[in-house]
Write a protein that holds these residues in place. Structure first.
Motif, PDB file in Angstrom:
ATOM      1  N   LEU A   1      35.038  52.632  34.095  1.00  0.00           N
ATOM      2  CA  LEU A   1      36.017  53.232  34.981  1.00  0.00           C
ATOM      3  C   LEU A   1      36.556  54.532  34.388  1.00  0.00           C
ATOM      4  CD1 LEU A   1      37.883  49.970  36.032  1.00  0.00           C
ATOM      5  CD2 LEU A   1      36.162  51.260  37.330  1.00  0.00           C
ATOM      6  N   PRO A   2      36.954  55.478  35.249  1.00  0.00           N
ATOM      7  CA  PRO A   2      37.363  56.808  34.766  1.00  0.00           C
ATOM      8  C   PRO A   2      38.785  56.871  34.236  1.00  0.00           C
ATOM      9  CG  PRO A   2      37.472  56.732  37.163  1.00  0.00           C
ATOM     10  CD  PRO A   2      36.888  55.419  36.723  1.00  0.00           C
ATOM     11  N   LEU A   3      39.560  55.797  34.398  1.00  0.00           N
ATOM     12  CA  LEU A   3      40.944  55.771  33.931  1.00  0.00           C
ATOM     13  C   LEU A   3      41.185  54.490  33.146  1.00  0.00           C
ATOM     14  CD1 LEU A   3      42.768  56.897  37.196  1.00  0.00           C
ATOM     15  CD2 LEU A   3      42.551  58.249  35.110  1.00  0.00           C
ATOM     16  N   PRO A   4      42.157  54.497  32.249  1.00  0.00           N
ATOM     17  CA  PRO A   4      42.476  53.275  31.523  1.00  0.00           C
ATOM     18  C   PRO A   4      42.930  52.152  32.457  1.00  0.00           C
ATOM     19  CG  PRO A   4      43.491  55.185  30.475  1.00  0.00           C
ATOM     20  CD  PRO A   4      42.964  55.653  31.786  1.00  0.00           C
ATOM     21  N   VAL A   5      42.521  50.941  32.144  1.00  0.00           N
ATOM     22  CA  VAL A   5      42.982  49.736  32.820  1.00  0.00           C
ATOM     23  C   VAL A   5      43.341  48.723  31.729  1.00  0.00           C
ATOM     24  CG1 VAL A   5      41.534  50.167  34.838  1.00  0.00           C
ATOM     25  CG2 VAL A   5      40.682  48.690  32.991  1.00  0.00           C
TER      26      VAL A   5
ATOM     27  N   LEU B   1      38.717  54.324  42.899  1.00  0.00           N
ATOM     28  CA  LEU B   1      38.175  53.246  43.721  1.00  0.00           C
ATOM     29  C   LEU B   1      36.674  53.407  43.938  1.00  0.00           C
ATOM     30  CD1 LEU B   1      41.002  52.863  46.376  1.00  0.00           C
ATOM     31  CD2 LEU B   1      40.567  51.443  44.363  1.00  0.00           C
ATOM     32  N   ASP B   2      36.222  54.642  44.071  1.00  0.00           N
ATOM     33  CA  ASP B   2      34.786  54.877  44.208  1.00  0.00           C
ATOM     34  C   ASP B   2      34.039  54.408  42.961  1.00  0.00           C
ATOM     35  OD1 ASP B   2      32.443  56.178  45.607  1.00  0.00           O
ATOM     36  OD2 ASP B   2      32.489  57.376  43.775  1.00  0.00           O
ATOM     37  N   ALA B   3      34.579  54.734  41.796  1.00  0.00           N
ATOM     38  CA  ALA B   3      33.941  54.303  40.546  1.00  0.00           C
ATOM     39  C   ALA B   3      33.957  52.783  40.427  1.00  0.00           C
ATOM     40  CB  ALA B   3      34.649  54.936  39.354  1.00  0.00           C
ATOM     41  N   LEU B   4      35.067  52.163  40.795  1.00  0.00           N
ATOM     42  CA  LEU B   4      35.154  50.704  40.743  1.00  0.00           C
ATOM     43  C   LEU B   4      34.115  50.064  41.664  1.00  0.00           C
ATOM     44  CD1 LEU B   4      36.640  48.114  39.831  1.00  0.00           C
ATOM     45  CD2 LEU B   4      38.249  48.490  41.729  1.00  0.00           C
TER      46      LEU B   4
ATOM     47  N   HIS C   1      40.033  46.418  43.916  1.00  0.00           N
ATOM     48  CA  HIS C   1      41.224  46.118  43.127  1.00  0.00           C
ATOM     49  C   HIS C   1      42.068  45.047  43.807  1.00  0.00           C
ATOM     50  CE1 HIS C   1      45.410  46.688  41.772  1.00  0.00           C
ATOM     51  NE2 HIS C   1      44.897  47.074  40.616  1.00  0.00           N
ATOM     52  N   GLY C   2      42.292  45.191  45.106  1.00  0.00           N
ATOM     53  CA  GLY C   2      43.006  44.190  45.876  1.00  0.00           C
ATOM     54  C   GLY C   2      44.483  44.439  46.076  1.00  0.00           C
ATOM     55  N   ASP C   3      45.082  45.298  45.277  1.00  0.00           N
ATOM     56  CA  ASP C   3      46.521  45.581  45.421  1.00  0.00           C
ATOM     57  C   ASP C   3      46.799  47.007  44.961  1.00  0.00           C
ATOM     58  OD1 ASP C   3      49.201  45.294  45.944  1.00  0.00           O
ATOM     59  OD2 ASP C   3      49.630  44.088  44.163  1.00  0.00           O
ATOM     60  N   VAL C   4      46.202  47.963  45.661  1.00  0.00           N
ATOM     61  CA  VAL C   4      46.387  49.372  45.311  1.00  0.00           C
ATOM     62  C   VAL C   4      47.728  49.817  45.889  1.00  0.00           C
ATOM     63  CG1 VAL C   4      45.368  51.675  45.337  1.00  0.00           C
ATOM     64  CG2 VAL C   4      43.888  49.662  45.427  1.00  0.00           C
TER      65      VAL C   4
ATOM     66  N   GLN D   1      47.563  65.333  55.129  1.00  0.00           N
ATOM     67  CA  GLN D   1      46.392  65.814  54.399  1.00  0.00           C
ATOM     68  C   GLN D   1      45.989  64.860  53.285  1.00  0.00           C
ATOM     69  OE1 GLN D   1      46.843  69.686  52.604  1.00  0.00           O
ATOM     70  NE2 GLN D   1      44.700  69.783  51.959  1.00  0.00           N
ATOM     71  N   ALA D   2      46.963  64.217  52.645  1.00  0.00           N
ATOM     72  CA  ALA D   2      46.632  63.275  51.572  1.00  0.00           C
ATOM     73  C   ALA D   2      45.763  62.141  52.107  1.00  0.00           C
ATOM     74  CB  ALA D   2      47.903  62.721  50.940  1.00  0.00           C
ATOM     75  N   ARG D   3      46.101  61.648  53.294  1.00  0.00           N
ATOM     76  CA  ARG D   3      45.297  60.573  53.894  1.00  0.00           C
ATOM     77  C   ARG D   3      43.889  61.064  54.227  1.00  0.00           C
ATOM     78  NH1 ARG D   3      48.210  58.496  58.783  1.00  0.00           N
ATOM     79  NH2 ARG D   3      49.606  57.721  57.170  1.00  0.00           N
ATOM     80  N   ARG D   4      43.807  62.254  54.757  1.00  0.00           N
ATOM     81  CA  ARG D   4      42.483  62.795  55.104  1.00  0.00           C
ATOM     82  C   ARG D   4      41.619  62.991  53.860  1.00  0.00           C
ATOM     83  NH1 ARG D   4      45.830  65.660  58.651  1.00  0.00           N
ATOM     84  NH2 ARG D   4      45.911  67.480  57.277  1.00  0.00           N
ATOM     85  N   VAL D   5      42.225  63.541  52.818  1.00  0.00           N
ATOM     86  CA  VAL D   5      41.478  63.762  51.577  1.00  0.00           C
ATOM     87  C   VAL D   5      41.045  62.433  50.971  1.00  0.00           C
ATOM     88  CG1 VAL D   5      41.748  64.529  49.177  1.00  0.00           C
ATOM     89  CG2 VAL D   5      42.460  66.020  51.067  1.00  0.00           C
ATOM     90  N   PHE D   6      41.910  61.431  51.021  1.00  0.00           N
ATOM     91  CA  PHE D   6      41.575  60.108  50.504  1.00  0.00           C
ATOM     92  C   PHE D   6      40.333  59.562  51.212  1.00  0.00           C
ATOM     93  CE2 PHE D   6      42.196  55.424  50.869  1.00  0.00           C
ATOM     94  CZ  PHE D   6      42.145  55.095  49.524  1.00  0.00           C
ATOM     95  N   ARG D   7      40.315  59.659  52.533  1.00  0.00           N
ATOM     96  CA  ARG D   7      39.163  59.141  53.277  1.00  0.00           C
ATOM     97  C   ARG D   7      37.906  59.956  52.979  1.00  0.00           C
ATOM     98  NH1 ARG D   7      38.204  57.909  59.796  1.00  0.00           N
ATOM     99  NH2 ARG D   7      36.059  57.186  59.478  1.00  0.00           N
ATOM    100  N   GLU D   8      38.035  61.263  52.968  1.00  0.00           N
ATOM    101  CA  GLU D   8      36.864  62.109  52.721  1.00  0.00           C
ATOM    102  C   GLU D   8      36.284  61.867  51.326  1.00  0.00           C
ATOM    103  OE1 GLU D   8      38.406  65.977  53.398  1.00  0.00           O
ATOM    104  OE2 GLU D   8      38.542  65.723  55.580  1.00  0.00           O
ATOM    105  N   ALA D   9      37.164  61.682  50.347  1.00  0.00           N
ATOM    106  CA  ALA D   9      36.698  61.474  48.980  1.00  0.00           C
ATOM    107  C   ALA D   9      35.946  60.161  48.841  1.00  0.00           C
ATOM    108  CB  ALA D   9      37.874  61.511  48.015  1.00  0.00           C
ATOM    109  N   LEU D  10      36.344  59.152  49.608  1.00  0.00           N
ATOM    110  CA  LEU D  10      35.655  57.867  49.561  1.00  0.00           C
ATOM    111  C   LEU D  10      34.427  57.837  50.465  1.00  0.00           C
ATOM    112  CD1 LEU D  10      38.591  55.288  49.494  1.00  0.00           C
ATOM    113  CD2 LEU D  10      36.829  55.585  47.769  1.00  0.00           C
TER     114      LEU D  10
END
Length: 290
Positions: A80-84, A131-134, A199-202, A242-251
């Protein structure tokens, strides 16, 4: 050991945690134990010295997540690209506490509940990237939806009766006809049947910010493999415009997945409508969806 609110929910004391640690991890017995400011609902959380935390399920319904996190987080973390959170110790029942528990390394940062991201659009893109990486991690043998994660990643139909009961109870307080139509659209939206990690609880409380940027993702108690559309609920609970649109486009999700994600957000917003002021806004955001 007492209870709070729900009679099945346990209150764990710092003294109990000290005794648990001393009895099972004597190498850490000298470290101070302090309750965190926001200990959470599913789990009670305590700082253990400057660099670790102890996380203990607060009720039997949450206890199943311990074994799952112990097994899978060490495998997920390097991909994953970030610490968990990665477990440092696996505790057993003791000191009057009845469930398994975990010791983790402390991850620095402030939750997105306690602080605002520097740029909401960039934040949305970074959440999508995580989320894409996961979702690209090999799901073979991963935990299928079940009681351990309240059936996240499974069919939305599991919550159909509960959702329709909420719609009935909310008649006259919102456009229940529109909400029912969108719920049915979510139920009808097909899934390709390919298991993917989710993840189940973002939610803001599980996203850590560092200098205003997404720095870590925590609390994998509801993670699993299955339909990842449950992780899209944040598009309506947190992101706007725009944040919602970018989120969808990125996924890069298709219309059916997006509809199921809206269904997950709608279910949760409806059943918490009376308890959470923000739920009304979430419902309105979903009802305005085109």
């Amino acid at each position: 050991m007492g209870t709070t609110g729900n009679p099945d929910r346990l209150t764990v004391t710092a003294d109990q945690v000290r005794r648990l640690v001393a009895g099972q991890f004597p190498q850490w017995a000298h470290l101070p134990v302090t309750r965190v400011d926001r200990p959470g609902w599913d789990n009670q959380t305590f700082r253990l010295g400057p660099g670790m935390l102890v996380r203990l399920p607060s009720a039997a319904g949450y206890a199943g997540a311990v074994e799952k996190e112990q097994r899978w987080l060490p495998l997920l973390a390097p991909q994953l690209p970030l610490p968990v959170p990665v477990p440092l110790g696996h505790g057993r029942p003791g000191a009057g506490y009845p469930f398994g528990w975990s010791v983790y390394r402390w991850l620095d940062g402030r939750t997105a509940l306690a602080a605002e991201p520097a740029d909401p659009v960039r934040f949305a893109a970074h959440v999508a990237g995580f989320l894409d990486a996961l979702g690209r991690v090999d799901p073979t043998g991963g935990p299928q939806p079940g009681q351990h994660n309240w059936f996240r990643g499974g069919p939305l139909g599991f919550y159909d009766e509960q959702t329709r009961r909420a719609l009935h109870d909310l008649t006259g307080r919102l456009d229940t006809a529109r909400a029912a139509a969108l719920w049915q659209e979510a139920l009808d939206a097909p899934w390709d049947g390919v298991d993917r990690w989710f993840h189940g609880d973002v939610a803001p409380g599980n996203l850590l910010l560092r200098d205003g940027e997404l720095g870590a993702v925590i609390d994998f108690g509801t993670c699993g493999v299955g339909d990842p559309s449950c992780d899209l609920a944040i598009a309506w609970t947190v992101f706007r415009g725009q944040a919602r649109r970018v989120f969808r486009e990125a996924l890069g999700v298709d219309d059916a997945t997006w509809a199921r994600g809206a269904g997950w957000a709608l279910w949760k917003a409806l059943i918490t409508f009376d308890e959470s002021p923000g739920s009304g806004r979430v419902v309105e955001e979903i009802l305005s969806r085109r």
